[in-house]
Design a protein around this motif. Structure first.
Motif, PDB file in Angstrom:
ATOM      1  N   ALA A   1      52.326  44.526  48.930  1.00 44.96           N
ATOM      2  CA  ALA A   1      50.883  44.647  48.725  1.00 44.96           C
ATOM      3  C   ALA A   1      50.336  43.408  48.018  1.00 44.96           C
ATOM      4  O   ALA A   1      49.238  42.925  48.326  1.00 44.96           O
ATOM      5  CB  ALA A   1      50.583  45.900  47.904  1.00 44.96           C
ATOM      6  N   ARG A   2      51.128  42.881  47.094  1.00 44.62           N
ATOM      7  CA  ARG A   2      50.733  41.657  46.390  1.00 44.62           C
ATOM      8  C   ARG A   2      50.645  40.482  47.359  1.00 44.62           C
ATOM      9  O   ARG A   2      49.730  39.663  47.319  1.00 44.62           O
ATOM     10  CB  ARG A   2      51.791  41.351  45.317  1.00 44.62           C
ATOM     11  CG  ARG A   2      51.255  41.208  43.905  1.00 44.62           C
ATOM     12  CD  ARG A   2      52.411  41.080  42.917  1.00 44.62           C
ATOM     13  NE  ARG A   2      53.454  40.175  43.387  1.00 44.62           N
ATOM     14  CZ  ARG A   2      53.371  38.856  43.321  1.00 44.62           C
ATOM     15  NH1 ARG A   2      52.310  38.293  42.785  1.00 44.62           N
ATOM     16  NH2 ARG A   2      54.346  38.110  43.791  1.00 44.62           N
TER      17      ARG A   2
ATOM     18  N   ALA B   1      47.595  40.651  49.520  1.00 46.87           N
ATOM     19  CA  ALA B   1      46.384  40.287  48.777  1.00 46.87           C
ATOM     20  C   ALA B   1      46.285  38.780  48.576  1.00 46.87           C
ATOM     21  O   ALA B   1      45.265  38.159  48.872  1.00 46.87           O
ATOM     22  CB  ALA B   1      46.376  41.004  47.431  1.00 46.87           C
TER      23      ALA B   1
ATOM     24  N   LEU C   1      43.494  43.793  51.145  1.00 50.50           N
ATOM     25  CA  LEU C   1      43.868  44.874  50.247  1.00 50.50           C
ATOM     26  C   LEU C   1      44.509  45.985  51.076  1.00 50.50           C
ATOM     27  O   LEU C   1      43.947  46.396  52.086  1.00 50.50           O
ATOM     28  CB  LEU C   1      42.629  45.432  49.542  1.00 50.50           C
ATOM     29  CG  LEU C   1      42.122  44.690  48.317  1.00 50.50           C
ATOM     30  CD1 LEU C   1      40.936  45.465  47.736  1.00 50.50           C
ATOM     31  CD2 LEU C   1      43.226  44.536  47.275  1.00 50.50           C
TER      32      LEU C   1
ATOM     33  N   ILE D   1      44.728  53.016  44.563  1.00 52.23           N
ATOM     34  CA  ILE D   1      46.170  52.820  44.701  1.00 52.23           C
ATOM     35  C   ILE D   1      46.933  53.502  43.560  1.00 52.23           C
ATOM     36  O   ILE D   1      46.519  53.418  42.390  1.00 52.23           O
ATOM     37  CB  ILE D   1      46.499  51.303  44.716  1.00 52.23           C
ATOM     38  CG1 ILE D   1      45.873  50.656  45.974  1.00 52.23           C
ATOM     39  CG2 ILE D   1      48.001  51.052  44.656  1.00 52.23           C
ATOM     40  CD1 ILE D   1      45.985  49.144  46.011  1.00 52.23           C
TER      41      ILE D   1
ATOM     42  N   ALA E   1      52.231  43.675  40.370  1.00 56.04           N
ATOM     43  CA  ALA E   1      51.506  44.115  41.557  1.00 56.04           C
ATOM     44  C   ALA E   1      50.244  44.877  41.157  1.00 56.04           C
ATOM     45  O   ALA E   1      49.153  44.624  41.678  1.00 56.04           O
ATOM     46  CB  ALA E   1      52.410  44.984  42.431  1.00 56.04           C
TER      47      ALA E   1
ATOM     48  N   ASP F   1      47.631  42.473  39.671  1.00 59.06           N
ATOM     49  CA  ASP F   1      47.067  41.567  40.678  1.00 59.06           C
ATOM     50  C   ASP F   1      46.099  42.307  41.597  1.00 59.06           C
ATOM     51  O   ASP F   1      45.044  41.784  41.957  1.00 59.06           O
ATOM     52  CB  ASP F   1      48.184  40.935  41.532  1.00 59.06           C
ATOM     53  CG  ASP F   1      48.910  39.830  40.758  1.00 59.06           C
ATOM     54  OD1 ASP F   1      48.643  39.694  39.544  1.00 59.06           O
ATOM     55  OD2 ASP F   1      49.725  39.119  41.378  1.00 59.06           O
ATOM     56  N   LEU F   2      46.496  43.531  41.990  1.00 58.22           N
ATOM     57  CA  LEU F   2      45.643  44.277  42.916  1.00 58.22           C
ATOM     58  C   LEU F   2      44.361  44.733  42.234  1.00 58.22           C
ATOM     59  O   LEU F   2      43.296  44.749  42.845  1.00 58.22           O
ATOM     60  CB  LEU F   2      46.419  45.464  43.501  1.00 58.22           C
ATOM     61  CG  LEU F   2      47.530  45.030  44.461  1.00 58.22           C
ATOM     62  CD1 LEU F   2      48.476  46.184  44.760  1.00 58.22           C
ATOM     63  CD2 LEU F   2      46.946  44.478  45.753  1.00 58.22           C
ATOM     64  N   GLN F   3      44.462  45.065  40.966  1.00 57.53           N
ATOM     65  CA  GLN F   3      43.244  45.417  40.236  1.00 57.53           C
ATOM     66  C   GLN F   3      42.287  44.220  40.180  1.00 57.53           C
ATOM     67  O   GLN F   3      41.102  44.338  40.449  1.00 57.53           O
ATOM     68  CB  GLN F   3      43.592  45.872  38.815  1.00 57.53           C
ATOM     69  CG  GLN F   3      42.368  46.393  38.071  1.00 57.53           C
ATOM     70  CD  GLN F   3      42.581  46.461  36.569  1.00 57.53           C
ATOM     71  OE1 GLN F   3      43.274  45.609  35.998  1.00 57.53           O
ATOM     72  NE2 GLN F   3      42.001  47.457  35.928  1.00 57.53           N
TER      73      GLN F   3
ATOM     74  N   ALA G   1      42.157  41.901  42.252  1.00 56.85           N
ATOM     75  CA  ALA G   1      41.647  41.626  43.592  1.00 56.85           C
ATOM     76  C   ALA G   1      40.589  42.643  44.028  1.00 56.85           C
ATOM     77  O   ALA G   1      40.030  42.516  45.105  1.00 56.85           O
ATOM     78  CB  ALA G   1      42.797  41.614  44.595  1.00 56.85           C
TER      79      ALA G   1
ATOM     80  N   ALA H   1      40.973  46.297  43.808  1.00 59.80           N
ATOM     81  CA  ALA H   1      41.391  47.678  44.072  1.00 59.80           C
ATOM     82  C   ALA H   1      41.304  48.489  42.778  1.00 59.80           C
ATOM     83  O   ALA H   1      41.363  47.939  41.681  1.00 59.80           O
ATOM     84  CB  ALA H   1      42.810  47.695  44.609  1.00 59.80           C
TER      85      ALA H   1
END
Ligand SMILES: [Zn+2]
Lengths: 94, 988
Positions: free
Chosen positions: B308-309, B312, B318, B323, B335, B338-340, B342, B344
């Motif tokens: 997932a990282r 992104a 995403l 998530i 992860a 990073d996703l937050q 980005a 999410a």
């Protein structure tokens, strides 16, 4: 694919140029004197060792010569090759 | 709404593609997987056994689920490609697999309801009985229900290149460690090859924007390394190139995907197979993230956290908006953060471990992330995509969290596949809960994550050291230099994995591609399997095309726990080639169609083609079976050709016979030792039929030995026996009879051989030949003469394989077609004909002449064939002589060659059928022998057969029985010669 040094061509060549010729250093007994047991031993019995194995190869698609080879059957590495009649590495040759 | 999950700016051009006929939009730089995820598509396939909906698990070559078929038009259909590795191009057409009628409504999913009927080992037990049911019912059913993509039906129009290469240092994997190694070795002056399965070099650095090396972004550092490698003249860079097989002595197979990623490929090869011999190899193959095993872990939207990282950072995609991260390893926090960042929403970090503190936990808390401890996942929900995850919390309460993606982080498994193929030892690393390199083979080193050394700083330091050592060892000494300063997050600094402890569950999938669950593995252990190799075969775990990259360690973990043993004790299964699937096209290369195998033509081939001959393959030779006239069927042509030879004359192209010229002062002595016959009595100008034995006393070959002069012999072998016979002779010449001065030359290609046979043979050849008196008195049967025929040099053998007066005309091959034309013209002018292999086989069978390999089977002695009288018993030695006196070769009840005549003269025996003493032998009764040749004889007007029968020569006149598909056939035993037993016709 093994890389084998032909002791006649004195070059490392790929296995596909060679043909395996069975265990080496097996003496053909005198057919007139050999007992049945000695003769069948010569025909059929091989050492099949785990580890160092003296074997014959022929540089079929090269010089056509038979030679001897010491190969480790565990690592599948060719340790030495020498011409028939020369001393093996175990005897201090090659 | 297109690309609803795309983030960031529109960095690159839009590309249109279709998936199952529906058009989507992606971007340049996408893989098919990232483009589908950008459009919110997670459901991409159905599973192998239960047809369960499956999504995209990973972002790389380890992908077990997202297998698709790419259709580029006629013949260019490739099944089972991993969507995570398929590069997007304008117009790409992809199809999901293993579903009917459609991906969303799949009837085969009913198999999922029947999953209790398909437990571990179902191949071995459920369907084994009755045997007929397997063939007629179960197998077709399973084959229809389960399977991967369809093989294309049209021939592959692409071409595939193959190339050999040599280098000092081969670096496999172009991540941080591989780049560092290649630069070090390249700077030292070594010839370097660097390959990576991805389209871009950089490995994990391609998705690592935060890390800094020597105060520049890590991505820039990687770009600089690649630039410097490009500038080195002796460095070859191979992107899109997978090292898939390690062979002895650093011989490596690499497949390069040359043009599959191009919308308009033009005319390059599709793929190129590199066969590389490297002095030293640096493995920098990285690691694979491990999934977690829990009920419902295979639902689309359940993915690896690091994948997932990557989506992104590298693709601007995403994988979900809401998530849940299931963490059993520190890297899950990177992860989540990073996703937050980005965009999410991280609904929950479910850390399955009890109490683990490190700096990123605090960072996550500061970022406002909700972290639960010691939670256990008990179920997931959602049809085309995960919709919620159900957890049992530490205090025992149940909690359901809504989400559109569930990320798993189960720790990292070093990619030791290639090392293991190269016979490198592996050791179990307790901290990693994984196998890492142990004792290395000579000339191979490991660097970075594949070595169990995680984190950027370790990767670069080990890469540099490995590159330096490899260069030095291959003759390019170089010194150590300071490692760069690396600033990275601590997610890998200390690897701490956690072994999940969920109980085995029939919906907790371990091997996604082969549909193996934790319950299946537990069942195998309960049924008594203890060896990990047996568990693997029984459950099929790790045996799919992904080689268990994501499943092996989890399967091992479960098996070990069920057995109550440590993973290190249970051990690991063998890693095999190929690392990822390789096309047959790449392996075959140009060796297909006309180039598949050489075809050998006889000198009469063009003539035979013109005459409409029927051909058969004999080894690589194309040989004429018969020359039908006026619409004749084969059988009619054979009958006519046989009669013509017996009554008039025929001509046959025997050029396929092996021919060896034996020369030297000791040639006679050498041949005397090689053949059973008393060759020493052979005078100049004579030839004789001779048998060659192996040292074991069994017939190896036969042929004719002709003496040209004191020190020169022309020896023939069977058509198929030449290579073996020559090797056998060379072996004894070079290594045993080294005292003999003799040389052997294969002259098979130098001489064309035409056999003119029949009562009128002499009148055909006489006018054409100069310098040889061919009258019966001057050139009797088994004489050898040299002269000229139509101005070509001639070696004339008075020999016969038909029983008629025969002349075997040997001429230089170049003159062959001309001489053949002249001979056939004369033969046909007197009413004769050319005859083929089929007629020859009948004619020789009528005479009881053997064919080695038909009347012999590798355990047949000369005496078995009735050829005992040929043996030069007075000779001190010949190859095989001593063995003939061994008790089992001299037994009285040995099989002996006999003739058989069926009671019904029209019945043709079946070659290979058994001979028995009574028409109704008891089941298991001992057979007396077998039929070796069975033919219709036009000369005798009935059928004939040859057979090897126990003590056969004592049974002449007896009635025996031969098995046949129509029932037992009564046969009368006779001598193995049906025509002209006295040989009166041989001299014409
Ligand atoms: Zn050689």
């Amino acid at each position: 694919m093994l890389l084998i040094r032909c002791p006649f061509c004195e070059m490392d060549r790929p296995e596909t140029e060679f043909r395996y010729g069975g265990e080496a250093l097996i003496e053909r007994p005198d057919p007139a004197r050999a007992t049945d047991a000695e003769w069948t031993d010569y025909l059929y019995n091989r050492t099949n060792p785990k580890g160092r194995h003296a074997e014959r190869w022929r540089h079929l698609h090269g010089c056509g010569r038979f030679f001897n080879c010491l190969r480790d059957t565990v690592s599948d590495r060719v340790l030495a090759t020498w011409r028939p009649g020369e001393r093996s590495p175990e005897e201090g040759g090659a | 709404m297109t690309q609803a999950f795309r983030i960031g700016d529109a960095r690159s051009a839009a590309l249109r593609f279709t998936f199952d006929g529906k058009t989507y939009e992606g971007r340049a730089g996408d893989t098919l997987a990232s483009a589908l995820l950008a459009n919110g598509v997670h459901l991409v396939g159905r599973s192998f056994k239960y047809h369960r909906p499956r999504g995209i698990l990973s972002a790389g070559s380890e992908e077990p689920n997202a297998l698709v078929t790419i259709d580029r038009g006629c013949g260019r259909v490739t099944p089972n490609l991993r969507a995570t590795q398929v590069e997007l191009y304008e117009g790409l057409a992809a199809h999901s697999q293993n579903r009917w009628p459609s991906l969303v409504f799949d009837l085969g999913a009913a198999a999922g309801l029947a999953s209790r009927l398909l437990p571990a080992g179902f191949y071995y037990k459920t369907f084994m009985w009755p045997p007929a049911a397997w063939r007629h019912f179960y197998e077709p059913l399973i084959r229809r229900a389960a399977g991967l993509g369809q093989a294309p039906r049209d021939p592959d129009p692409d071409f595939y290149a193959q190339q050999y290469a040599h280098c000092d240092v081969l670096v496999i994997g172009a991540g941080a460690a591989g780049l560092a190694a290649a630069v070090k070795a390249g700077c030292a002056g070594a010839r370097v090859m660097l390959c990576d399965e991805q389209n871009a070099f950089g490995g994990s650095l391609l998705a690592e924007p935060q890390a800094r090396i020597d105060d520049t972004p890590a991505t820039e550092w990687a770009a600089r390394q690649i630039e410097s490698l490009r500038a080195m003249p002796d460095v070859r860079l191979l992107p899109r190139s997978t090292a898939f097989g390690m062979h002895a002595q650093n011989f490596i197979g690499i497949v390069e995907r040359v043009s599959d990623h191009l919308a308009e490929p033009g005319n390059p090869p599709r793929e190129r197979l590199w066969q590389v011999r490297a002095r030293r190899i640096v493995l920098a193959t990285g690691a694979h993230e491990r999934p977690l095993v829990f009920p419902g872990d295979d639902r689309p939207g359940v993915m690896l956290a690091d994948a997932a990282r990557v989506y992104a950072h590298r693709h601007g995609v995403l994988v979900g908006r809401r998530i849940v991260v299931a963490a059993a390893h520190d890297s899950a926090y990177a992860a989540a953060l990073d996703l937050q960042r980005a965009g999410a929403h991280i609904a929950l970090i479910a850390d399955l471990r009890d109490s683990h503190e490190f700096s990123m936990v605090e960072e996550a808390r500061v970022a406002g992330l909700n972290i639960s401890r010691a939670a256990e996942i008990v179920a997931t929900s959602g049809r085309r995509r995960v919709a919620s995850v159900r957890l049992r919390m530490r205090d025992g309460t149940m909690q359901t969290v809504a989400c559109d993606a569930l990320l798993m982080s189960g720790g990292w498994t070093p990619s030791v596949h290639l090392l293991s193929q190269a016979r490198g030892a592996l050791r179990f690393d307790d901290a990693l809960q994984a196998f890492a390199p142990g004792a290395l083979p000579p000339d191979i080193s490991c660097a970075g994550a594949c070595n169990g050394s995680f984190g950027l700083a370790a990767a670069i330091a080990e890469g540099q050291a490995a590159g330096r050592d490899a260069a030095t060892a291959s003759g390019f000494p170089t010194s150590a230099s300071a490692a760069p300063l690396v600033d990275e997050r601590p997610s890998f600094v200390r690897q701490q994995a956690h072994t999940p402890t969920s109980a085995p569950h029939p919906k907790a999938f371990v091997d996604f591609q082969n549909d193996v669950t934790s319950a299946d593995i537990a069942l195998a252990v309960r049924e008594g399997f203890r060896s990990v190799e047996h568990i693997k075969r029984y459950t099929t775990t790790g045996m799919a095309t992904d080689q268990g990259k994501t499943s092996n360690m989890n399967a091992l973990d479960i098996a070990a726990r069920e057995m109550g043993r440590a993973m290190s004790e249970v051990g690991l299964t063998t890693f095999r080639q190929p690392y990822t699937p390789v096309t047959f096209g790449a392996l075959a290369g140009p060796a297909r169609g006309d180039l598949y195998e050489p075809v050998r033509h006889t000198p009469s081939h063009e003539w035979a083609l013109r005459r409409g001959a029927i051909f058969e393959d004999a080894g690589q030779w194309k040989r004429a079976s018969a020359f039908p006239r006026d619409g004749e069927k084969l059988e009619a042509a054979v009958t006519r050709e046989c009669r013509t030879v017996r009554e008039c004359v025929g001509v046959f192209d025997a050029s396929t016979l092996g021919k060896i010229e034996v020369a030297g002062p000791d040639a006679l002595e050498f041949l005397d030792r090689m053949y059973v016959n008393d060759v020493s009595k052979l005078v100049i100008g004579r030839c004789r039929y001779a048998l060659m034995l192996g040292e074991n006393g069994f017939v190896m070959d036969d042929g004719i030995v002709g003496r040209l002069d004191a020190h020169r012999f022309h020896v023939t072998t069977t058509s198929g026996g030449l290579a073996h016979v020559l090797a056998h002779m060379e072996d004894f010449r070079q290594t045993e009879f080294t005292d003999l001065r003799v040389w052997l030359t294969d002259v098979t290609e130098q001489w064309a051989t035409f056999a003119v046979q029949g009562p009128r043979a002499r009148e055909i050849v006489a006018p054409l030949i100069e310098g040889v008196d061919v009258s019966a008195g001057e050139a009797p049967h088994m004489s050898l003469r040299e002269g000229q025929i139509l101005d070509a040099p001639l070696r004339l053998f008075r020999a016969s394989f038909t029983g008629e007066c025969g002349f075997e005309i040997n001429v230089p091959s170049g003159a062959g077609p001309r001489i053949w034309e002249a001979l056939t013209q004369r033969v046909e002018a007197v009413g004769g004909c050319a005859y083929g292999l089929e007629a020859l086989d009948v004619l020789r069978a009528e005479k009881g002449y053997i064919i080695v390999g038909q009347e012999t089977d590798g355990s047949t002695t000369p005496d078995d064939l009735g050829y005992g009288r040929m043996i030069g018993r007075a000779k001190p030695d010949f190859i095989g002589k001593r063995s003939l006196t061994l008790p089992h070769l001299a037994r009285p009840d040995r099989p002996q060659l006999v003739g058989l005549l069926t009671r019904d003269p029209a019945a043709v025996l079946e070659e290979g059928s058994q001979i028995v003493p009574s028409p109704r032998p008891a089941i298991g009764a001992h057979a007396l022998g077998h039929v070796t040749t069975a033919r219709r004889s036009p000369t005798l007007g009935r059928t004939i057969a040859l057979a090897l029968v126990e003590n056969g020569r004592a049974r002449l006149g007896d009635t025996l029985y031969a098995t046949a598909t129509t029932g037992m056939l009564a046969v009368e035993v006779g001598a193995p010669v049906f025509y002209d037993p006295s040989g009166s016709r041989l001299d014409g």
